[in-house]
Design a protein around this motif. Structure first.
Motif, PDB file in Angstrom:
ATOM      1  N   UNK A 118       0.822  -1.213   0.000  1.00 24.43           N
ATOM      2  CA  UNK A 118       0.000   0.000   0.000  1.00 24.43           C
ATOM      3  C   UNK A 118       0.857   1.264   0.000  1.00 24.43           C
ATOM      4  N   UNK A 119       2.014   1.174   0.661  1.00 31.18           N
ATOM      5  CA  UNK A 119       2.923   2.319   0.753  1.00 31.18           C
ATOM      6  C   UNK A 119       4.334   1.850   0.407  1.00 31.18           C
ATOM      7  N   UNK A 120       5.252   2.802   0.285  1.00 37.17           N
ATOM      8  CA  UNK A 120       6.638   2.460  -0.038  1.00 37.17           C
ATOM      9  C   UNK A 120       7.304   1.675   1.087  1.00 37.17           C
ATOM     10  N   UNK A 121       6.888   1.872   2.320  1.00 33.61           N
ATOM     11  CA  UNK A 121       7.468   1.113   3.429  1.00 33.61           C
ATOM     12  C   UNK A 121       7.077  -0.358   3.370  1.00 33.61           C
ATOM     13  N   UNK A 122       6.042  -0.692   2.601  1.00 30.09           N
ATOM     14  CA  UNK A 122       5.662  -2.094   2.426  1.00 30.09           C
ATOM     15  C   UNK A 122       6.565  -2.820   1.432  1.00 30.09           C
ATOM     16  N   UNK A 123       7.508  -2.107   0.832  1.00 28.89           N
ATOM     17  CA  UNK A 123       8.364  -2.698  -0.195  1.00 28.89           C
ATOM     18  C   UNK A 123       9.572  -3.435   0.375  1.00 28.89           C
ATOM     19  N   UNK A 124       9.856  -3.247   1.649  1.00 29.85           N
ATOM     20  CA  UNK A 124      11.012  -3.917   2.246  1.00 29.85           C
ATOM     21  C   UNK A 124      10.869  -5.433   2.111  1.00 29.85           C
ATOM     22  N   UNK A 184      13.980   7.037  -6.222  1.00 28.93           N
ATOM     23  CA  UNK A 184      13.164   6.770  -5.035  1.00 28.93           C
ATOM     24  C   UNK A 184      13.344   5.337  -4.545  1.00 28.93           C
ATOM     25  N   UNK A 185      13.459   4.395  -5.479  1.00 28.24           N
ATOM     26  CA  UNK A 185      13.632   2.996  -5.108  1.00 28.24           C
ATOM     27  C   UNK A 185      14.945   2.790  -4.351  1.00 28.24           C
ATOM     28  N   UNK A 186      16.010   3.416  -4.833  1.00 26.77           N
ATOM     29  CA  UNK A 186      17.300   3.268  -4.156  1.00 26.77           C
ATOM     30  C   UNK A 186      17.275   3.907  -2.769  1.00 26.77           C
ATOM     31  N   UNK A 228       6.406  -2.727  -9.937  1.00 27.95           N
ATOM     32  CA  UNK A 228       7.051  -1.749 -10.819  1.00 27.95           C
ATOM     33  C   UNK A 228       6.674  -0.355 -10.322  1.00 27.95           C
ATOM     34  N   UNK A 229       7.587   0.586 -10.486  1.00 28.44           N
ATOM     35  CA  UNK A 229       7.289   1.988 -10.190  1.00 28.44           C
ATOM     36  C   UNK A 229       7.511   2.822 -11.436  1.00 28.44           C
ATOM     37  N   UNK A 230       6.585   3.759 -11.691  1.00 25.69           N
ATOM     38  CA  UNK A 230       6.704   4.676 -12.828  1.00 25.69           C
ATOM     39  C   UNK A 230       5.908   5.926 -12.516  1.00 25.69           C
ATOM     40  N   UNK A 231       6.117   6.971 -13.297  1.00 29.55           N
ATOM     41  CA  UNK A 231       5.304   8.175 -13.145  1.00 29.55           C
ATOM     42  C   UNK A 231       3.832   7.818 -13.306  1.00 29.55           C
ATOM     43  N   UNK A 232       2.980   8.507 -12.558  1.00 30.16           N
ATOM     44  CA  UNK A 232       1.566   8.142 -12.528  1.00 30.16           C
ATOM     45  C   UNK A 232       0.900   8.078 -13.903  1.00 30.16           C
ATOM     46  N   UNK A 250       5.530  12.091  -4.209  1.00 29.70           N
ATOM     47  CA  UNK A 250       6.599  12.930  -4.768  1.00 29.70           C
ATOM     48  C   UNK A 250       6.243  13.625  -6.073  1.00 29.70           C
ATOM     49  N   UNK A 251       5.117  14.310  -6.086  1.00 27.27           N
ATOM     50  CA  UNK A 251       4.758  15.055  -7.293  1.00 27.27           C
ATOM     51  C   UNK A 251       5.835  16.094  -7.603  1.00 27.27           C
ATOM     52  N   UNK A 252       6.251  16.143  -8.857  1.00 26.39           N
ATOM     53  CA  UNK A 252       7.282  17.080  -9.279  1.00 26.39           C
ATOM     54  C   UNK A 252       7.115  17.433 -10.741  1.00 26.39           C
ATOM     55  N   UNK A 253       7.844  18.451 -11.217  1.00 29.94           N
ATOM     56  CA  UNK A 253       7.660  18.919 -12.599  1.00 29.94           C
ATOM     57  C   UNK A 253       8.423  18.090 -13.624  1.00 29.94           C
TER      58      UNK A 253
END
Length: 321
Positions: A178-184, A199-201, A238-242, A266-269
């Motif tokens: 559900x969150x990035x902390x669940x990826x461990x 972000x993954x690193x 997998x992680x990618x831009x939304x 982490x919304x960014x331009x």
């Protein structure tokens, strides 16, 4: 070292609404990819036109050629990808076509892997890089996000869109993520040298610091390769831009392959990257992006692709952090 990550989730309701919007646009086109050079935007870039309102802002060398060479990883739907006829389509080609009308030049998209695009600017293979590239301080300053060491001169960005990062898994197999902390303890497949990779690193380091099993990160040259790894059960997520994640979830296997888990972070331009020593081209592009925004053409483009929540109102230079 990279800055400490502070994640800012966006509301799930907004996320789901955007998925639906992208689905409508996505139903009109099929994804595809290839390695050949592609010239122009969605209908061919604008012909050189001395009457173009912002043509005189360009460097004379580019005006003489009538062409801006664009480095792009053309496998990142819906931002840039090839349709079933092999034509380059997407948000970036449409925007480039609109910019070409303002500047009186053609934008020629040239396919390359994402991690070589900034180097292509330094070697003058490309004039700009336009490829869903997140504007970050590290890229502005030429800093390797993993080691914190300076590896190049850096680039300037002309910002034109905003997007967060999403996680997605094989459909029906979210593994409680559900969150990035669940990826461990999990394995992530990700496109190399993207913001998702950064972000993954960072998350892998955080897992170890918190006394948990690390996140194993496998990086690939393209996002479709990362997805193939997950489909074969070689990775959990997998992680990618939304916009990319949402489009892939809707289109891959007719919607049967993947599902988004959790909220954007982490919304960014997104920025158009330009070599540091090419300030005249940078400023011309900023003026053209702002003109396209002010004219309403920008809004039509992002509505076409169902990504309205990423709209900006001001074309900033180096607005990323």
């Amino acid at each position: 070292m990279t800055a400490r990550i502070t994640r800012r989730p966006t509301p799930a309701q907004s996320r789901l609404a955007a998925v639906g919007a992208i689905a409508v646009a996505g139903a009109l086109l099929l994804t595809g990819c290839g390695d050949q050079t592609e010239k122009g935007g969605s209908d061919g870039a604008a012909k050189s036109d001395a009457a173009a309102p912002l043509a005189d802002k360009l460097p004379q060398a580019i005006r003489d050629k009538g062409v801006i060479k664009v480095g792009s990883d053309i496998a990142y739907a819906p931002v840039e990808f090839k349709d079933d006829s092999g034509k380059t389509v997407g948000i970036d080609p449409d925007l480039a076509e609109a910019l070409g009308k303002q500047l009186g030049v053609k934008f020629e998209f040239q396919n390359g892997t994402f991690d070589t695009l900034i180097g292509g600017l330094a070697s003058k293979r490309y004039d700009i890089a336009m490829s869903a590239m997140t504007d970050t301080k590290d890229r502005q300053e030429g800093i390797d996000a993993d080691t914190g060491k300076k590896v190049g001169a850096g680039v300037d960005f002309v910002d034109y869109f905003t997007a967060g990062v999403s996680l997605y898994t094989n459909k029906g197999d979210d593994q409680g993520i559900k969150t990035w902390d669940d990826l461990c303890g999990k394995t992530m497949a990700v496109q190399r040298n993207t913001f998702s990779h950064d972000l993954a690193r960072e998350q892998a380091k955080k897992c170890v610091k918190d006394g948990k099993k690390t996140l194993k990160v496998e990086d690939f040259g393209t996002n479709p390769e990362a997805e193939t790894r997950m489909r074969s059960k070689g990775a959990n997520v997998v992680s990618a831009d939304f916009p990319i994640a949402a489009y892939s979830v809707k289109k891959s296997g007719g919607g049967a392959y993947f599902e988004i888990v959790g909220d954007q972070v982490e919304a960014g331009p997104y920025g158009i990257a330009v070599a540091k020593n090419n300030t005249q081209l940078r400023d011309a592009l900023q003026a053209a992006v702002q003109a396209v925004i002010d004219s309403g053409e920008y809004q039509k483009i992002i509505e076409k692709w169902g990504v309205e929540e990423g709209a900006i109102t001001e074309a900033k230079i180096n607005g990323g952090s």
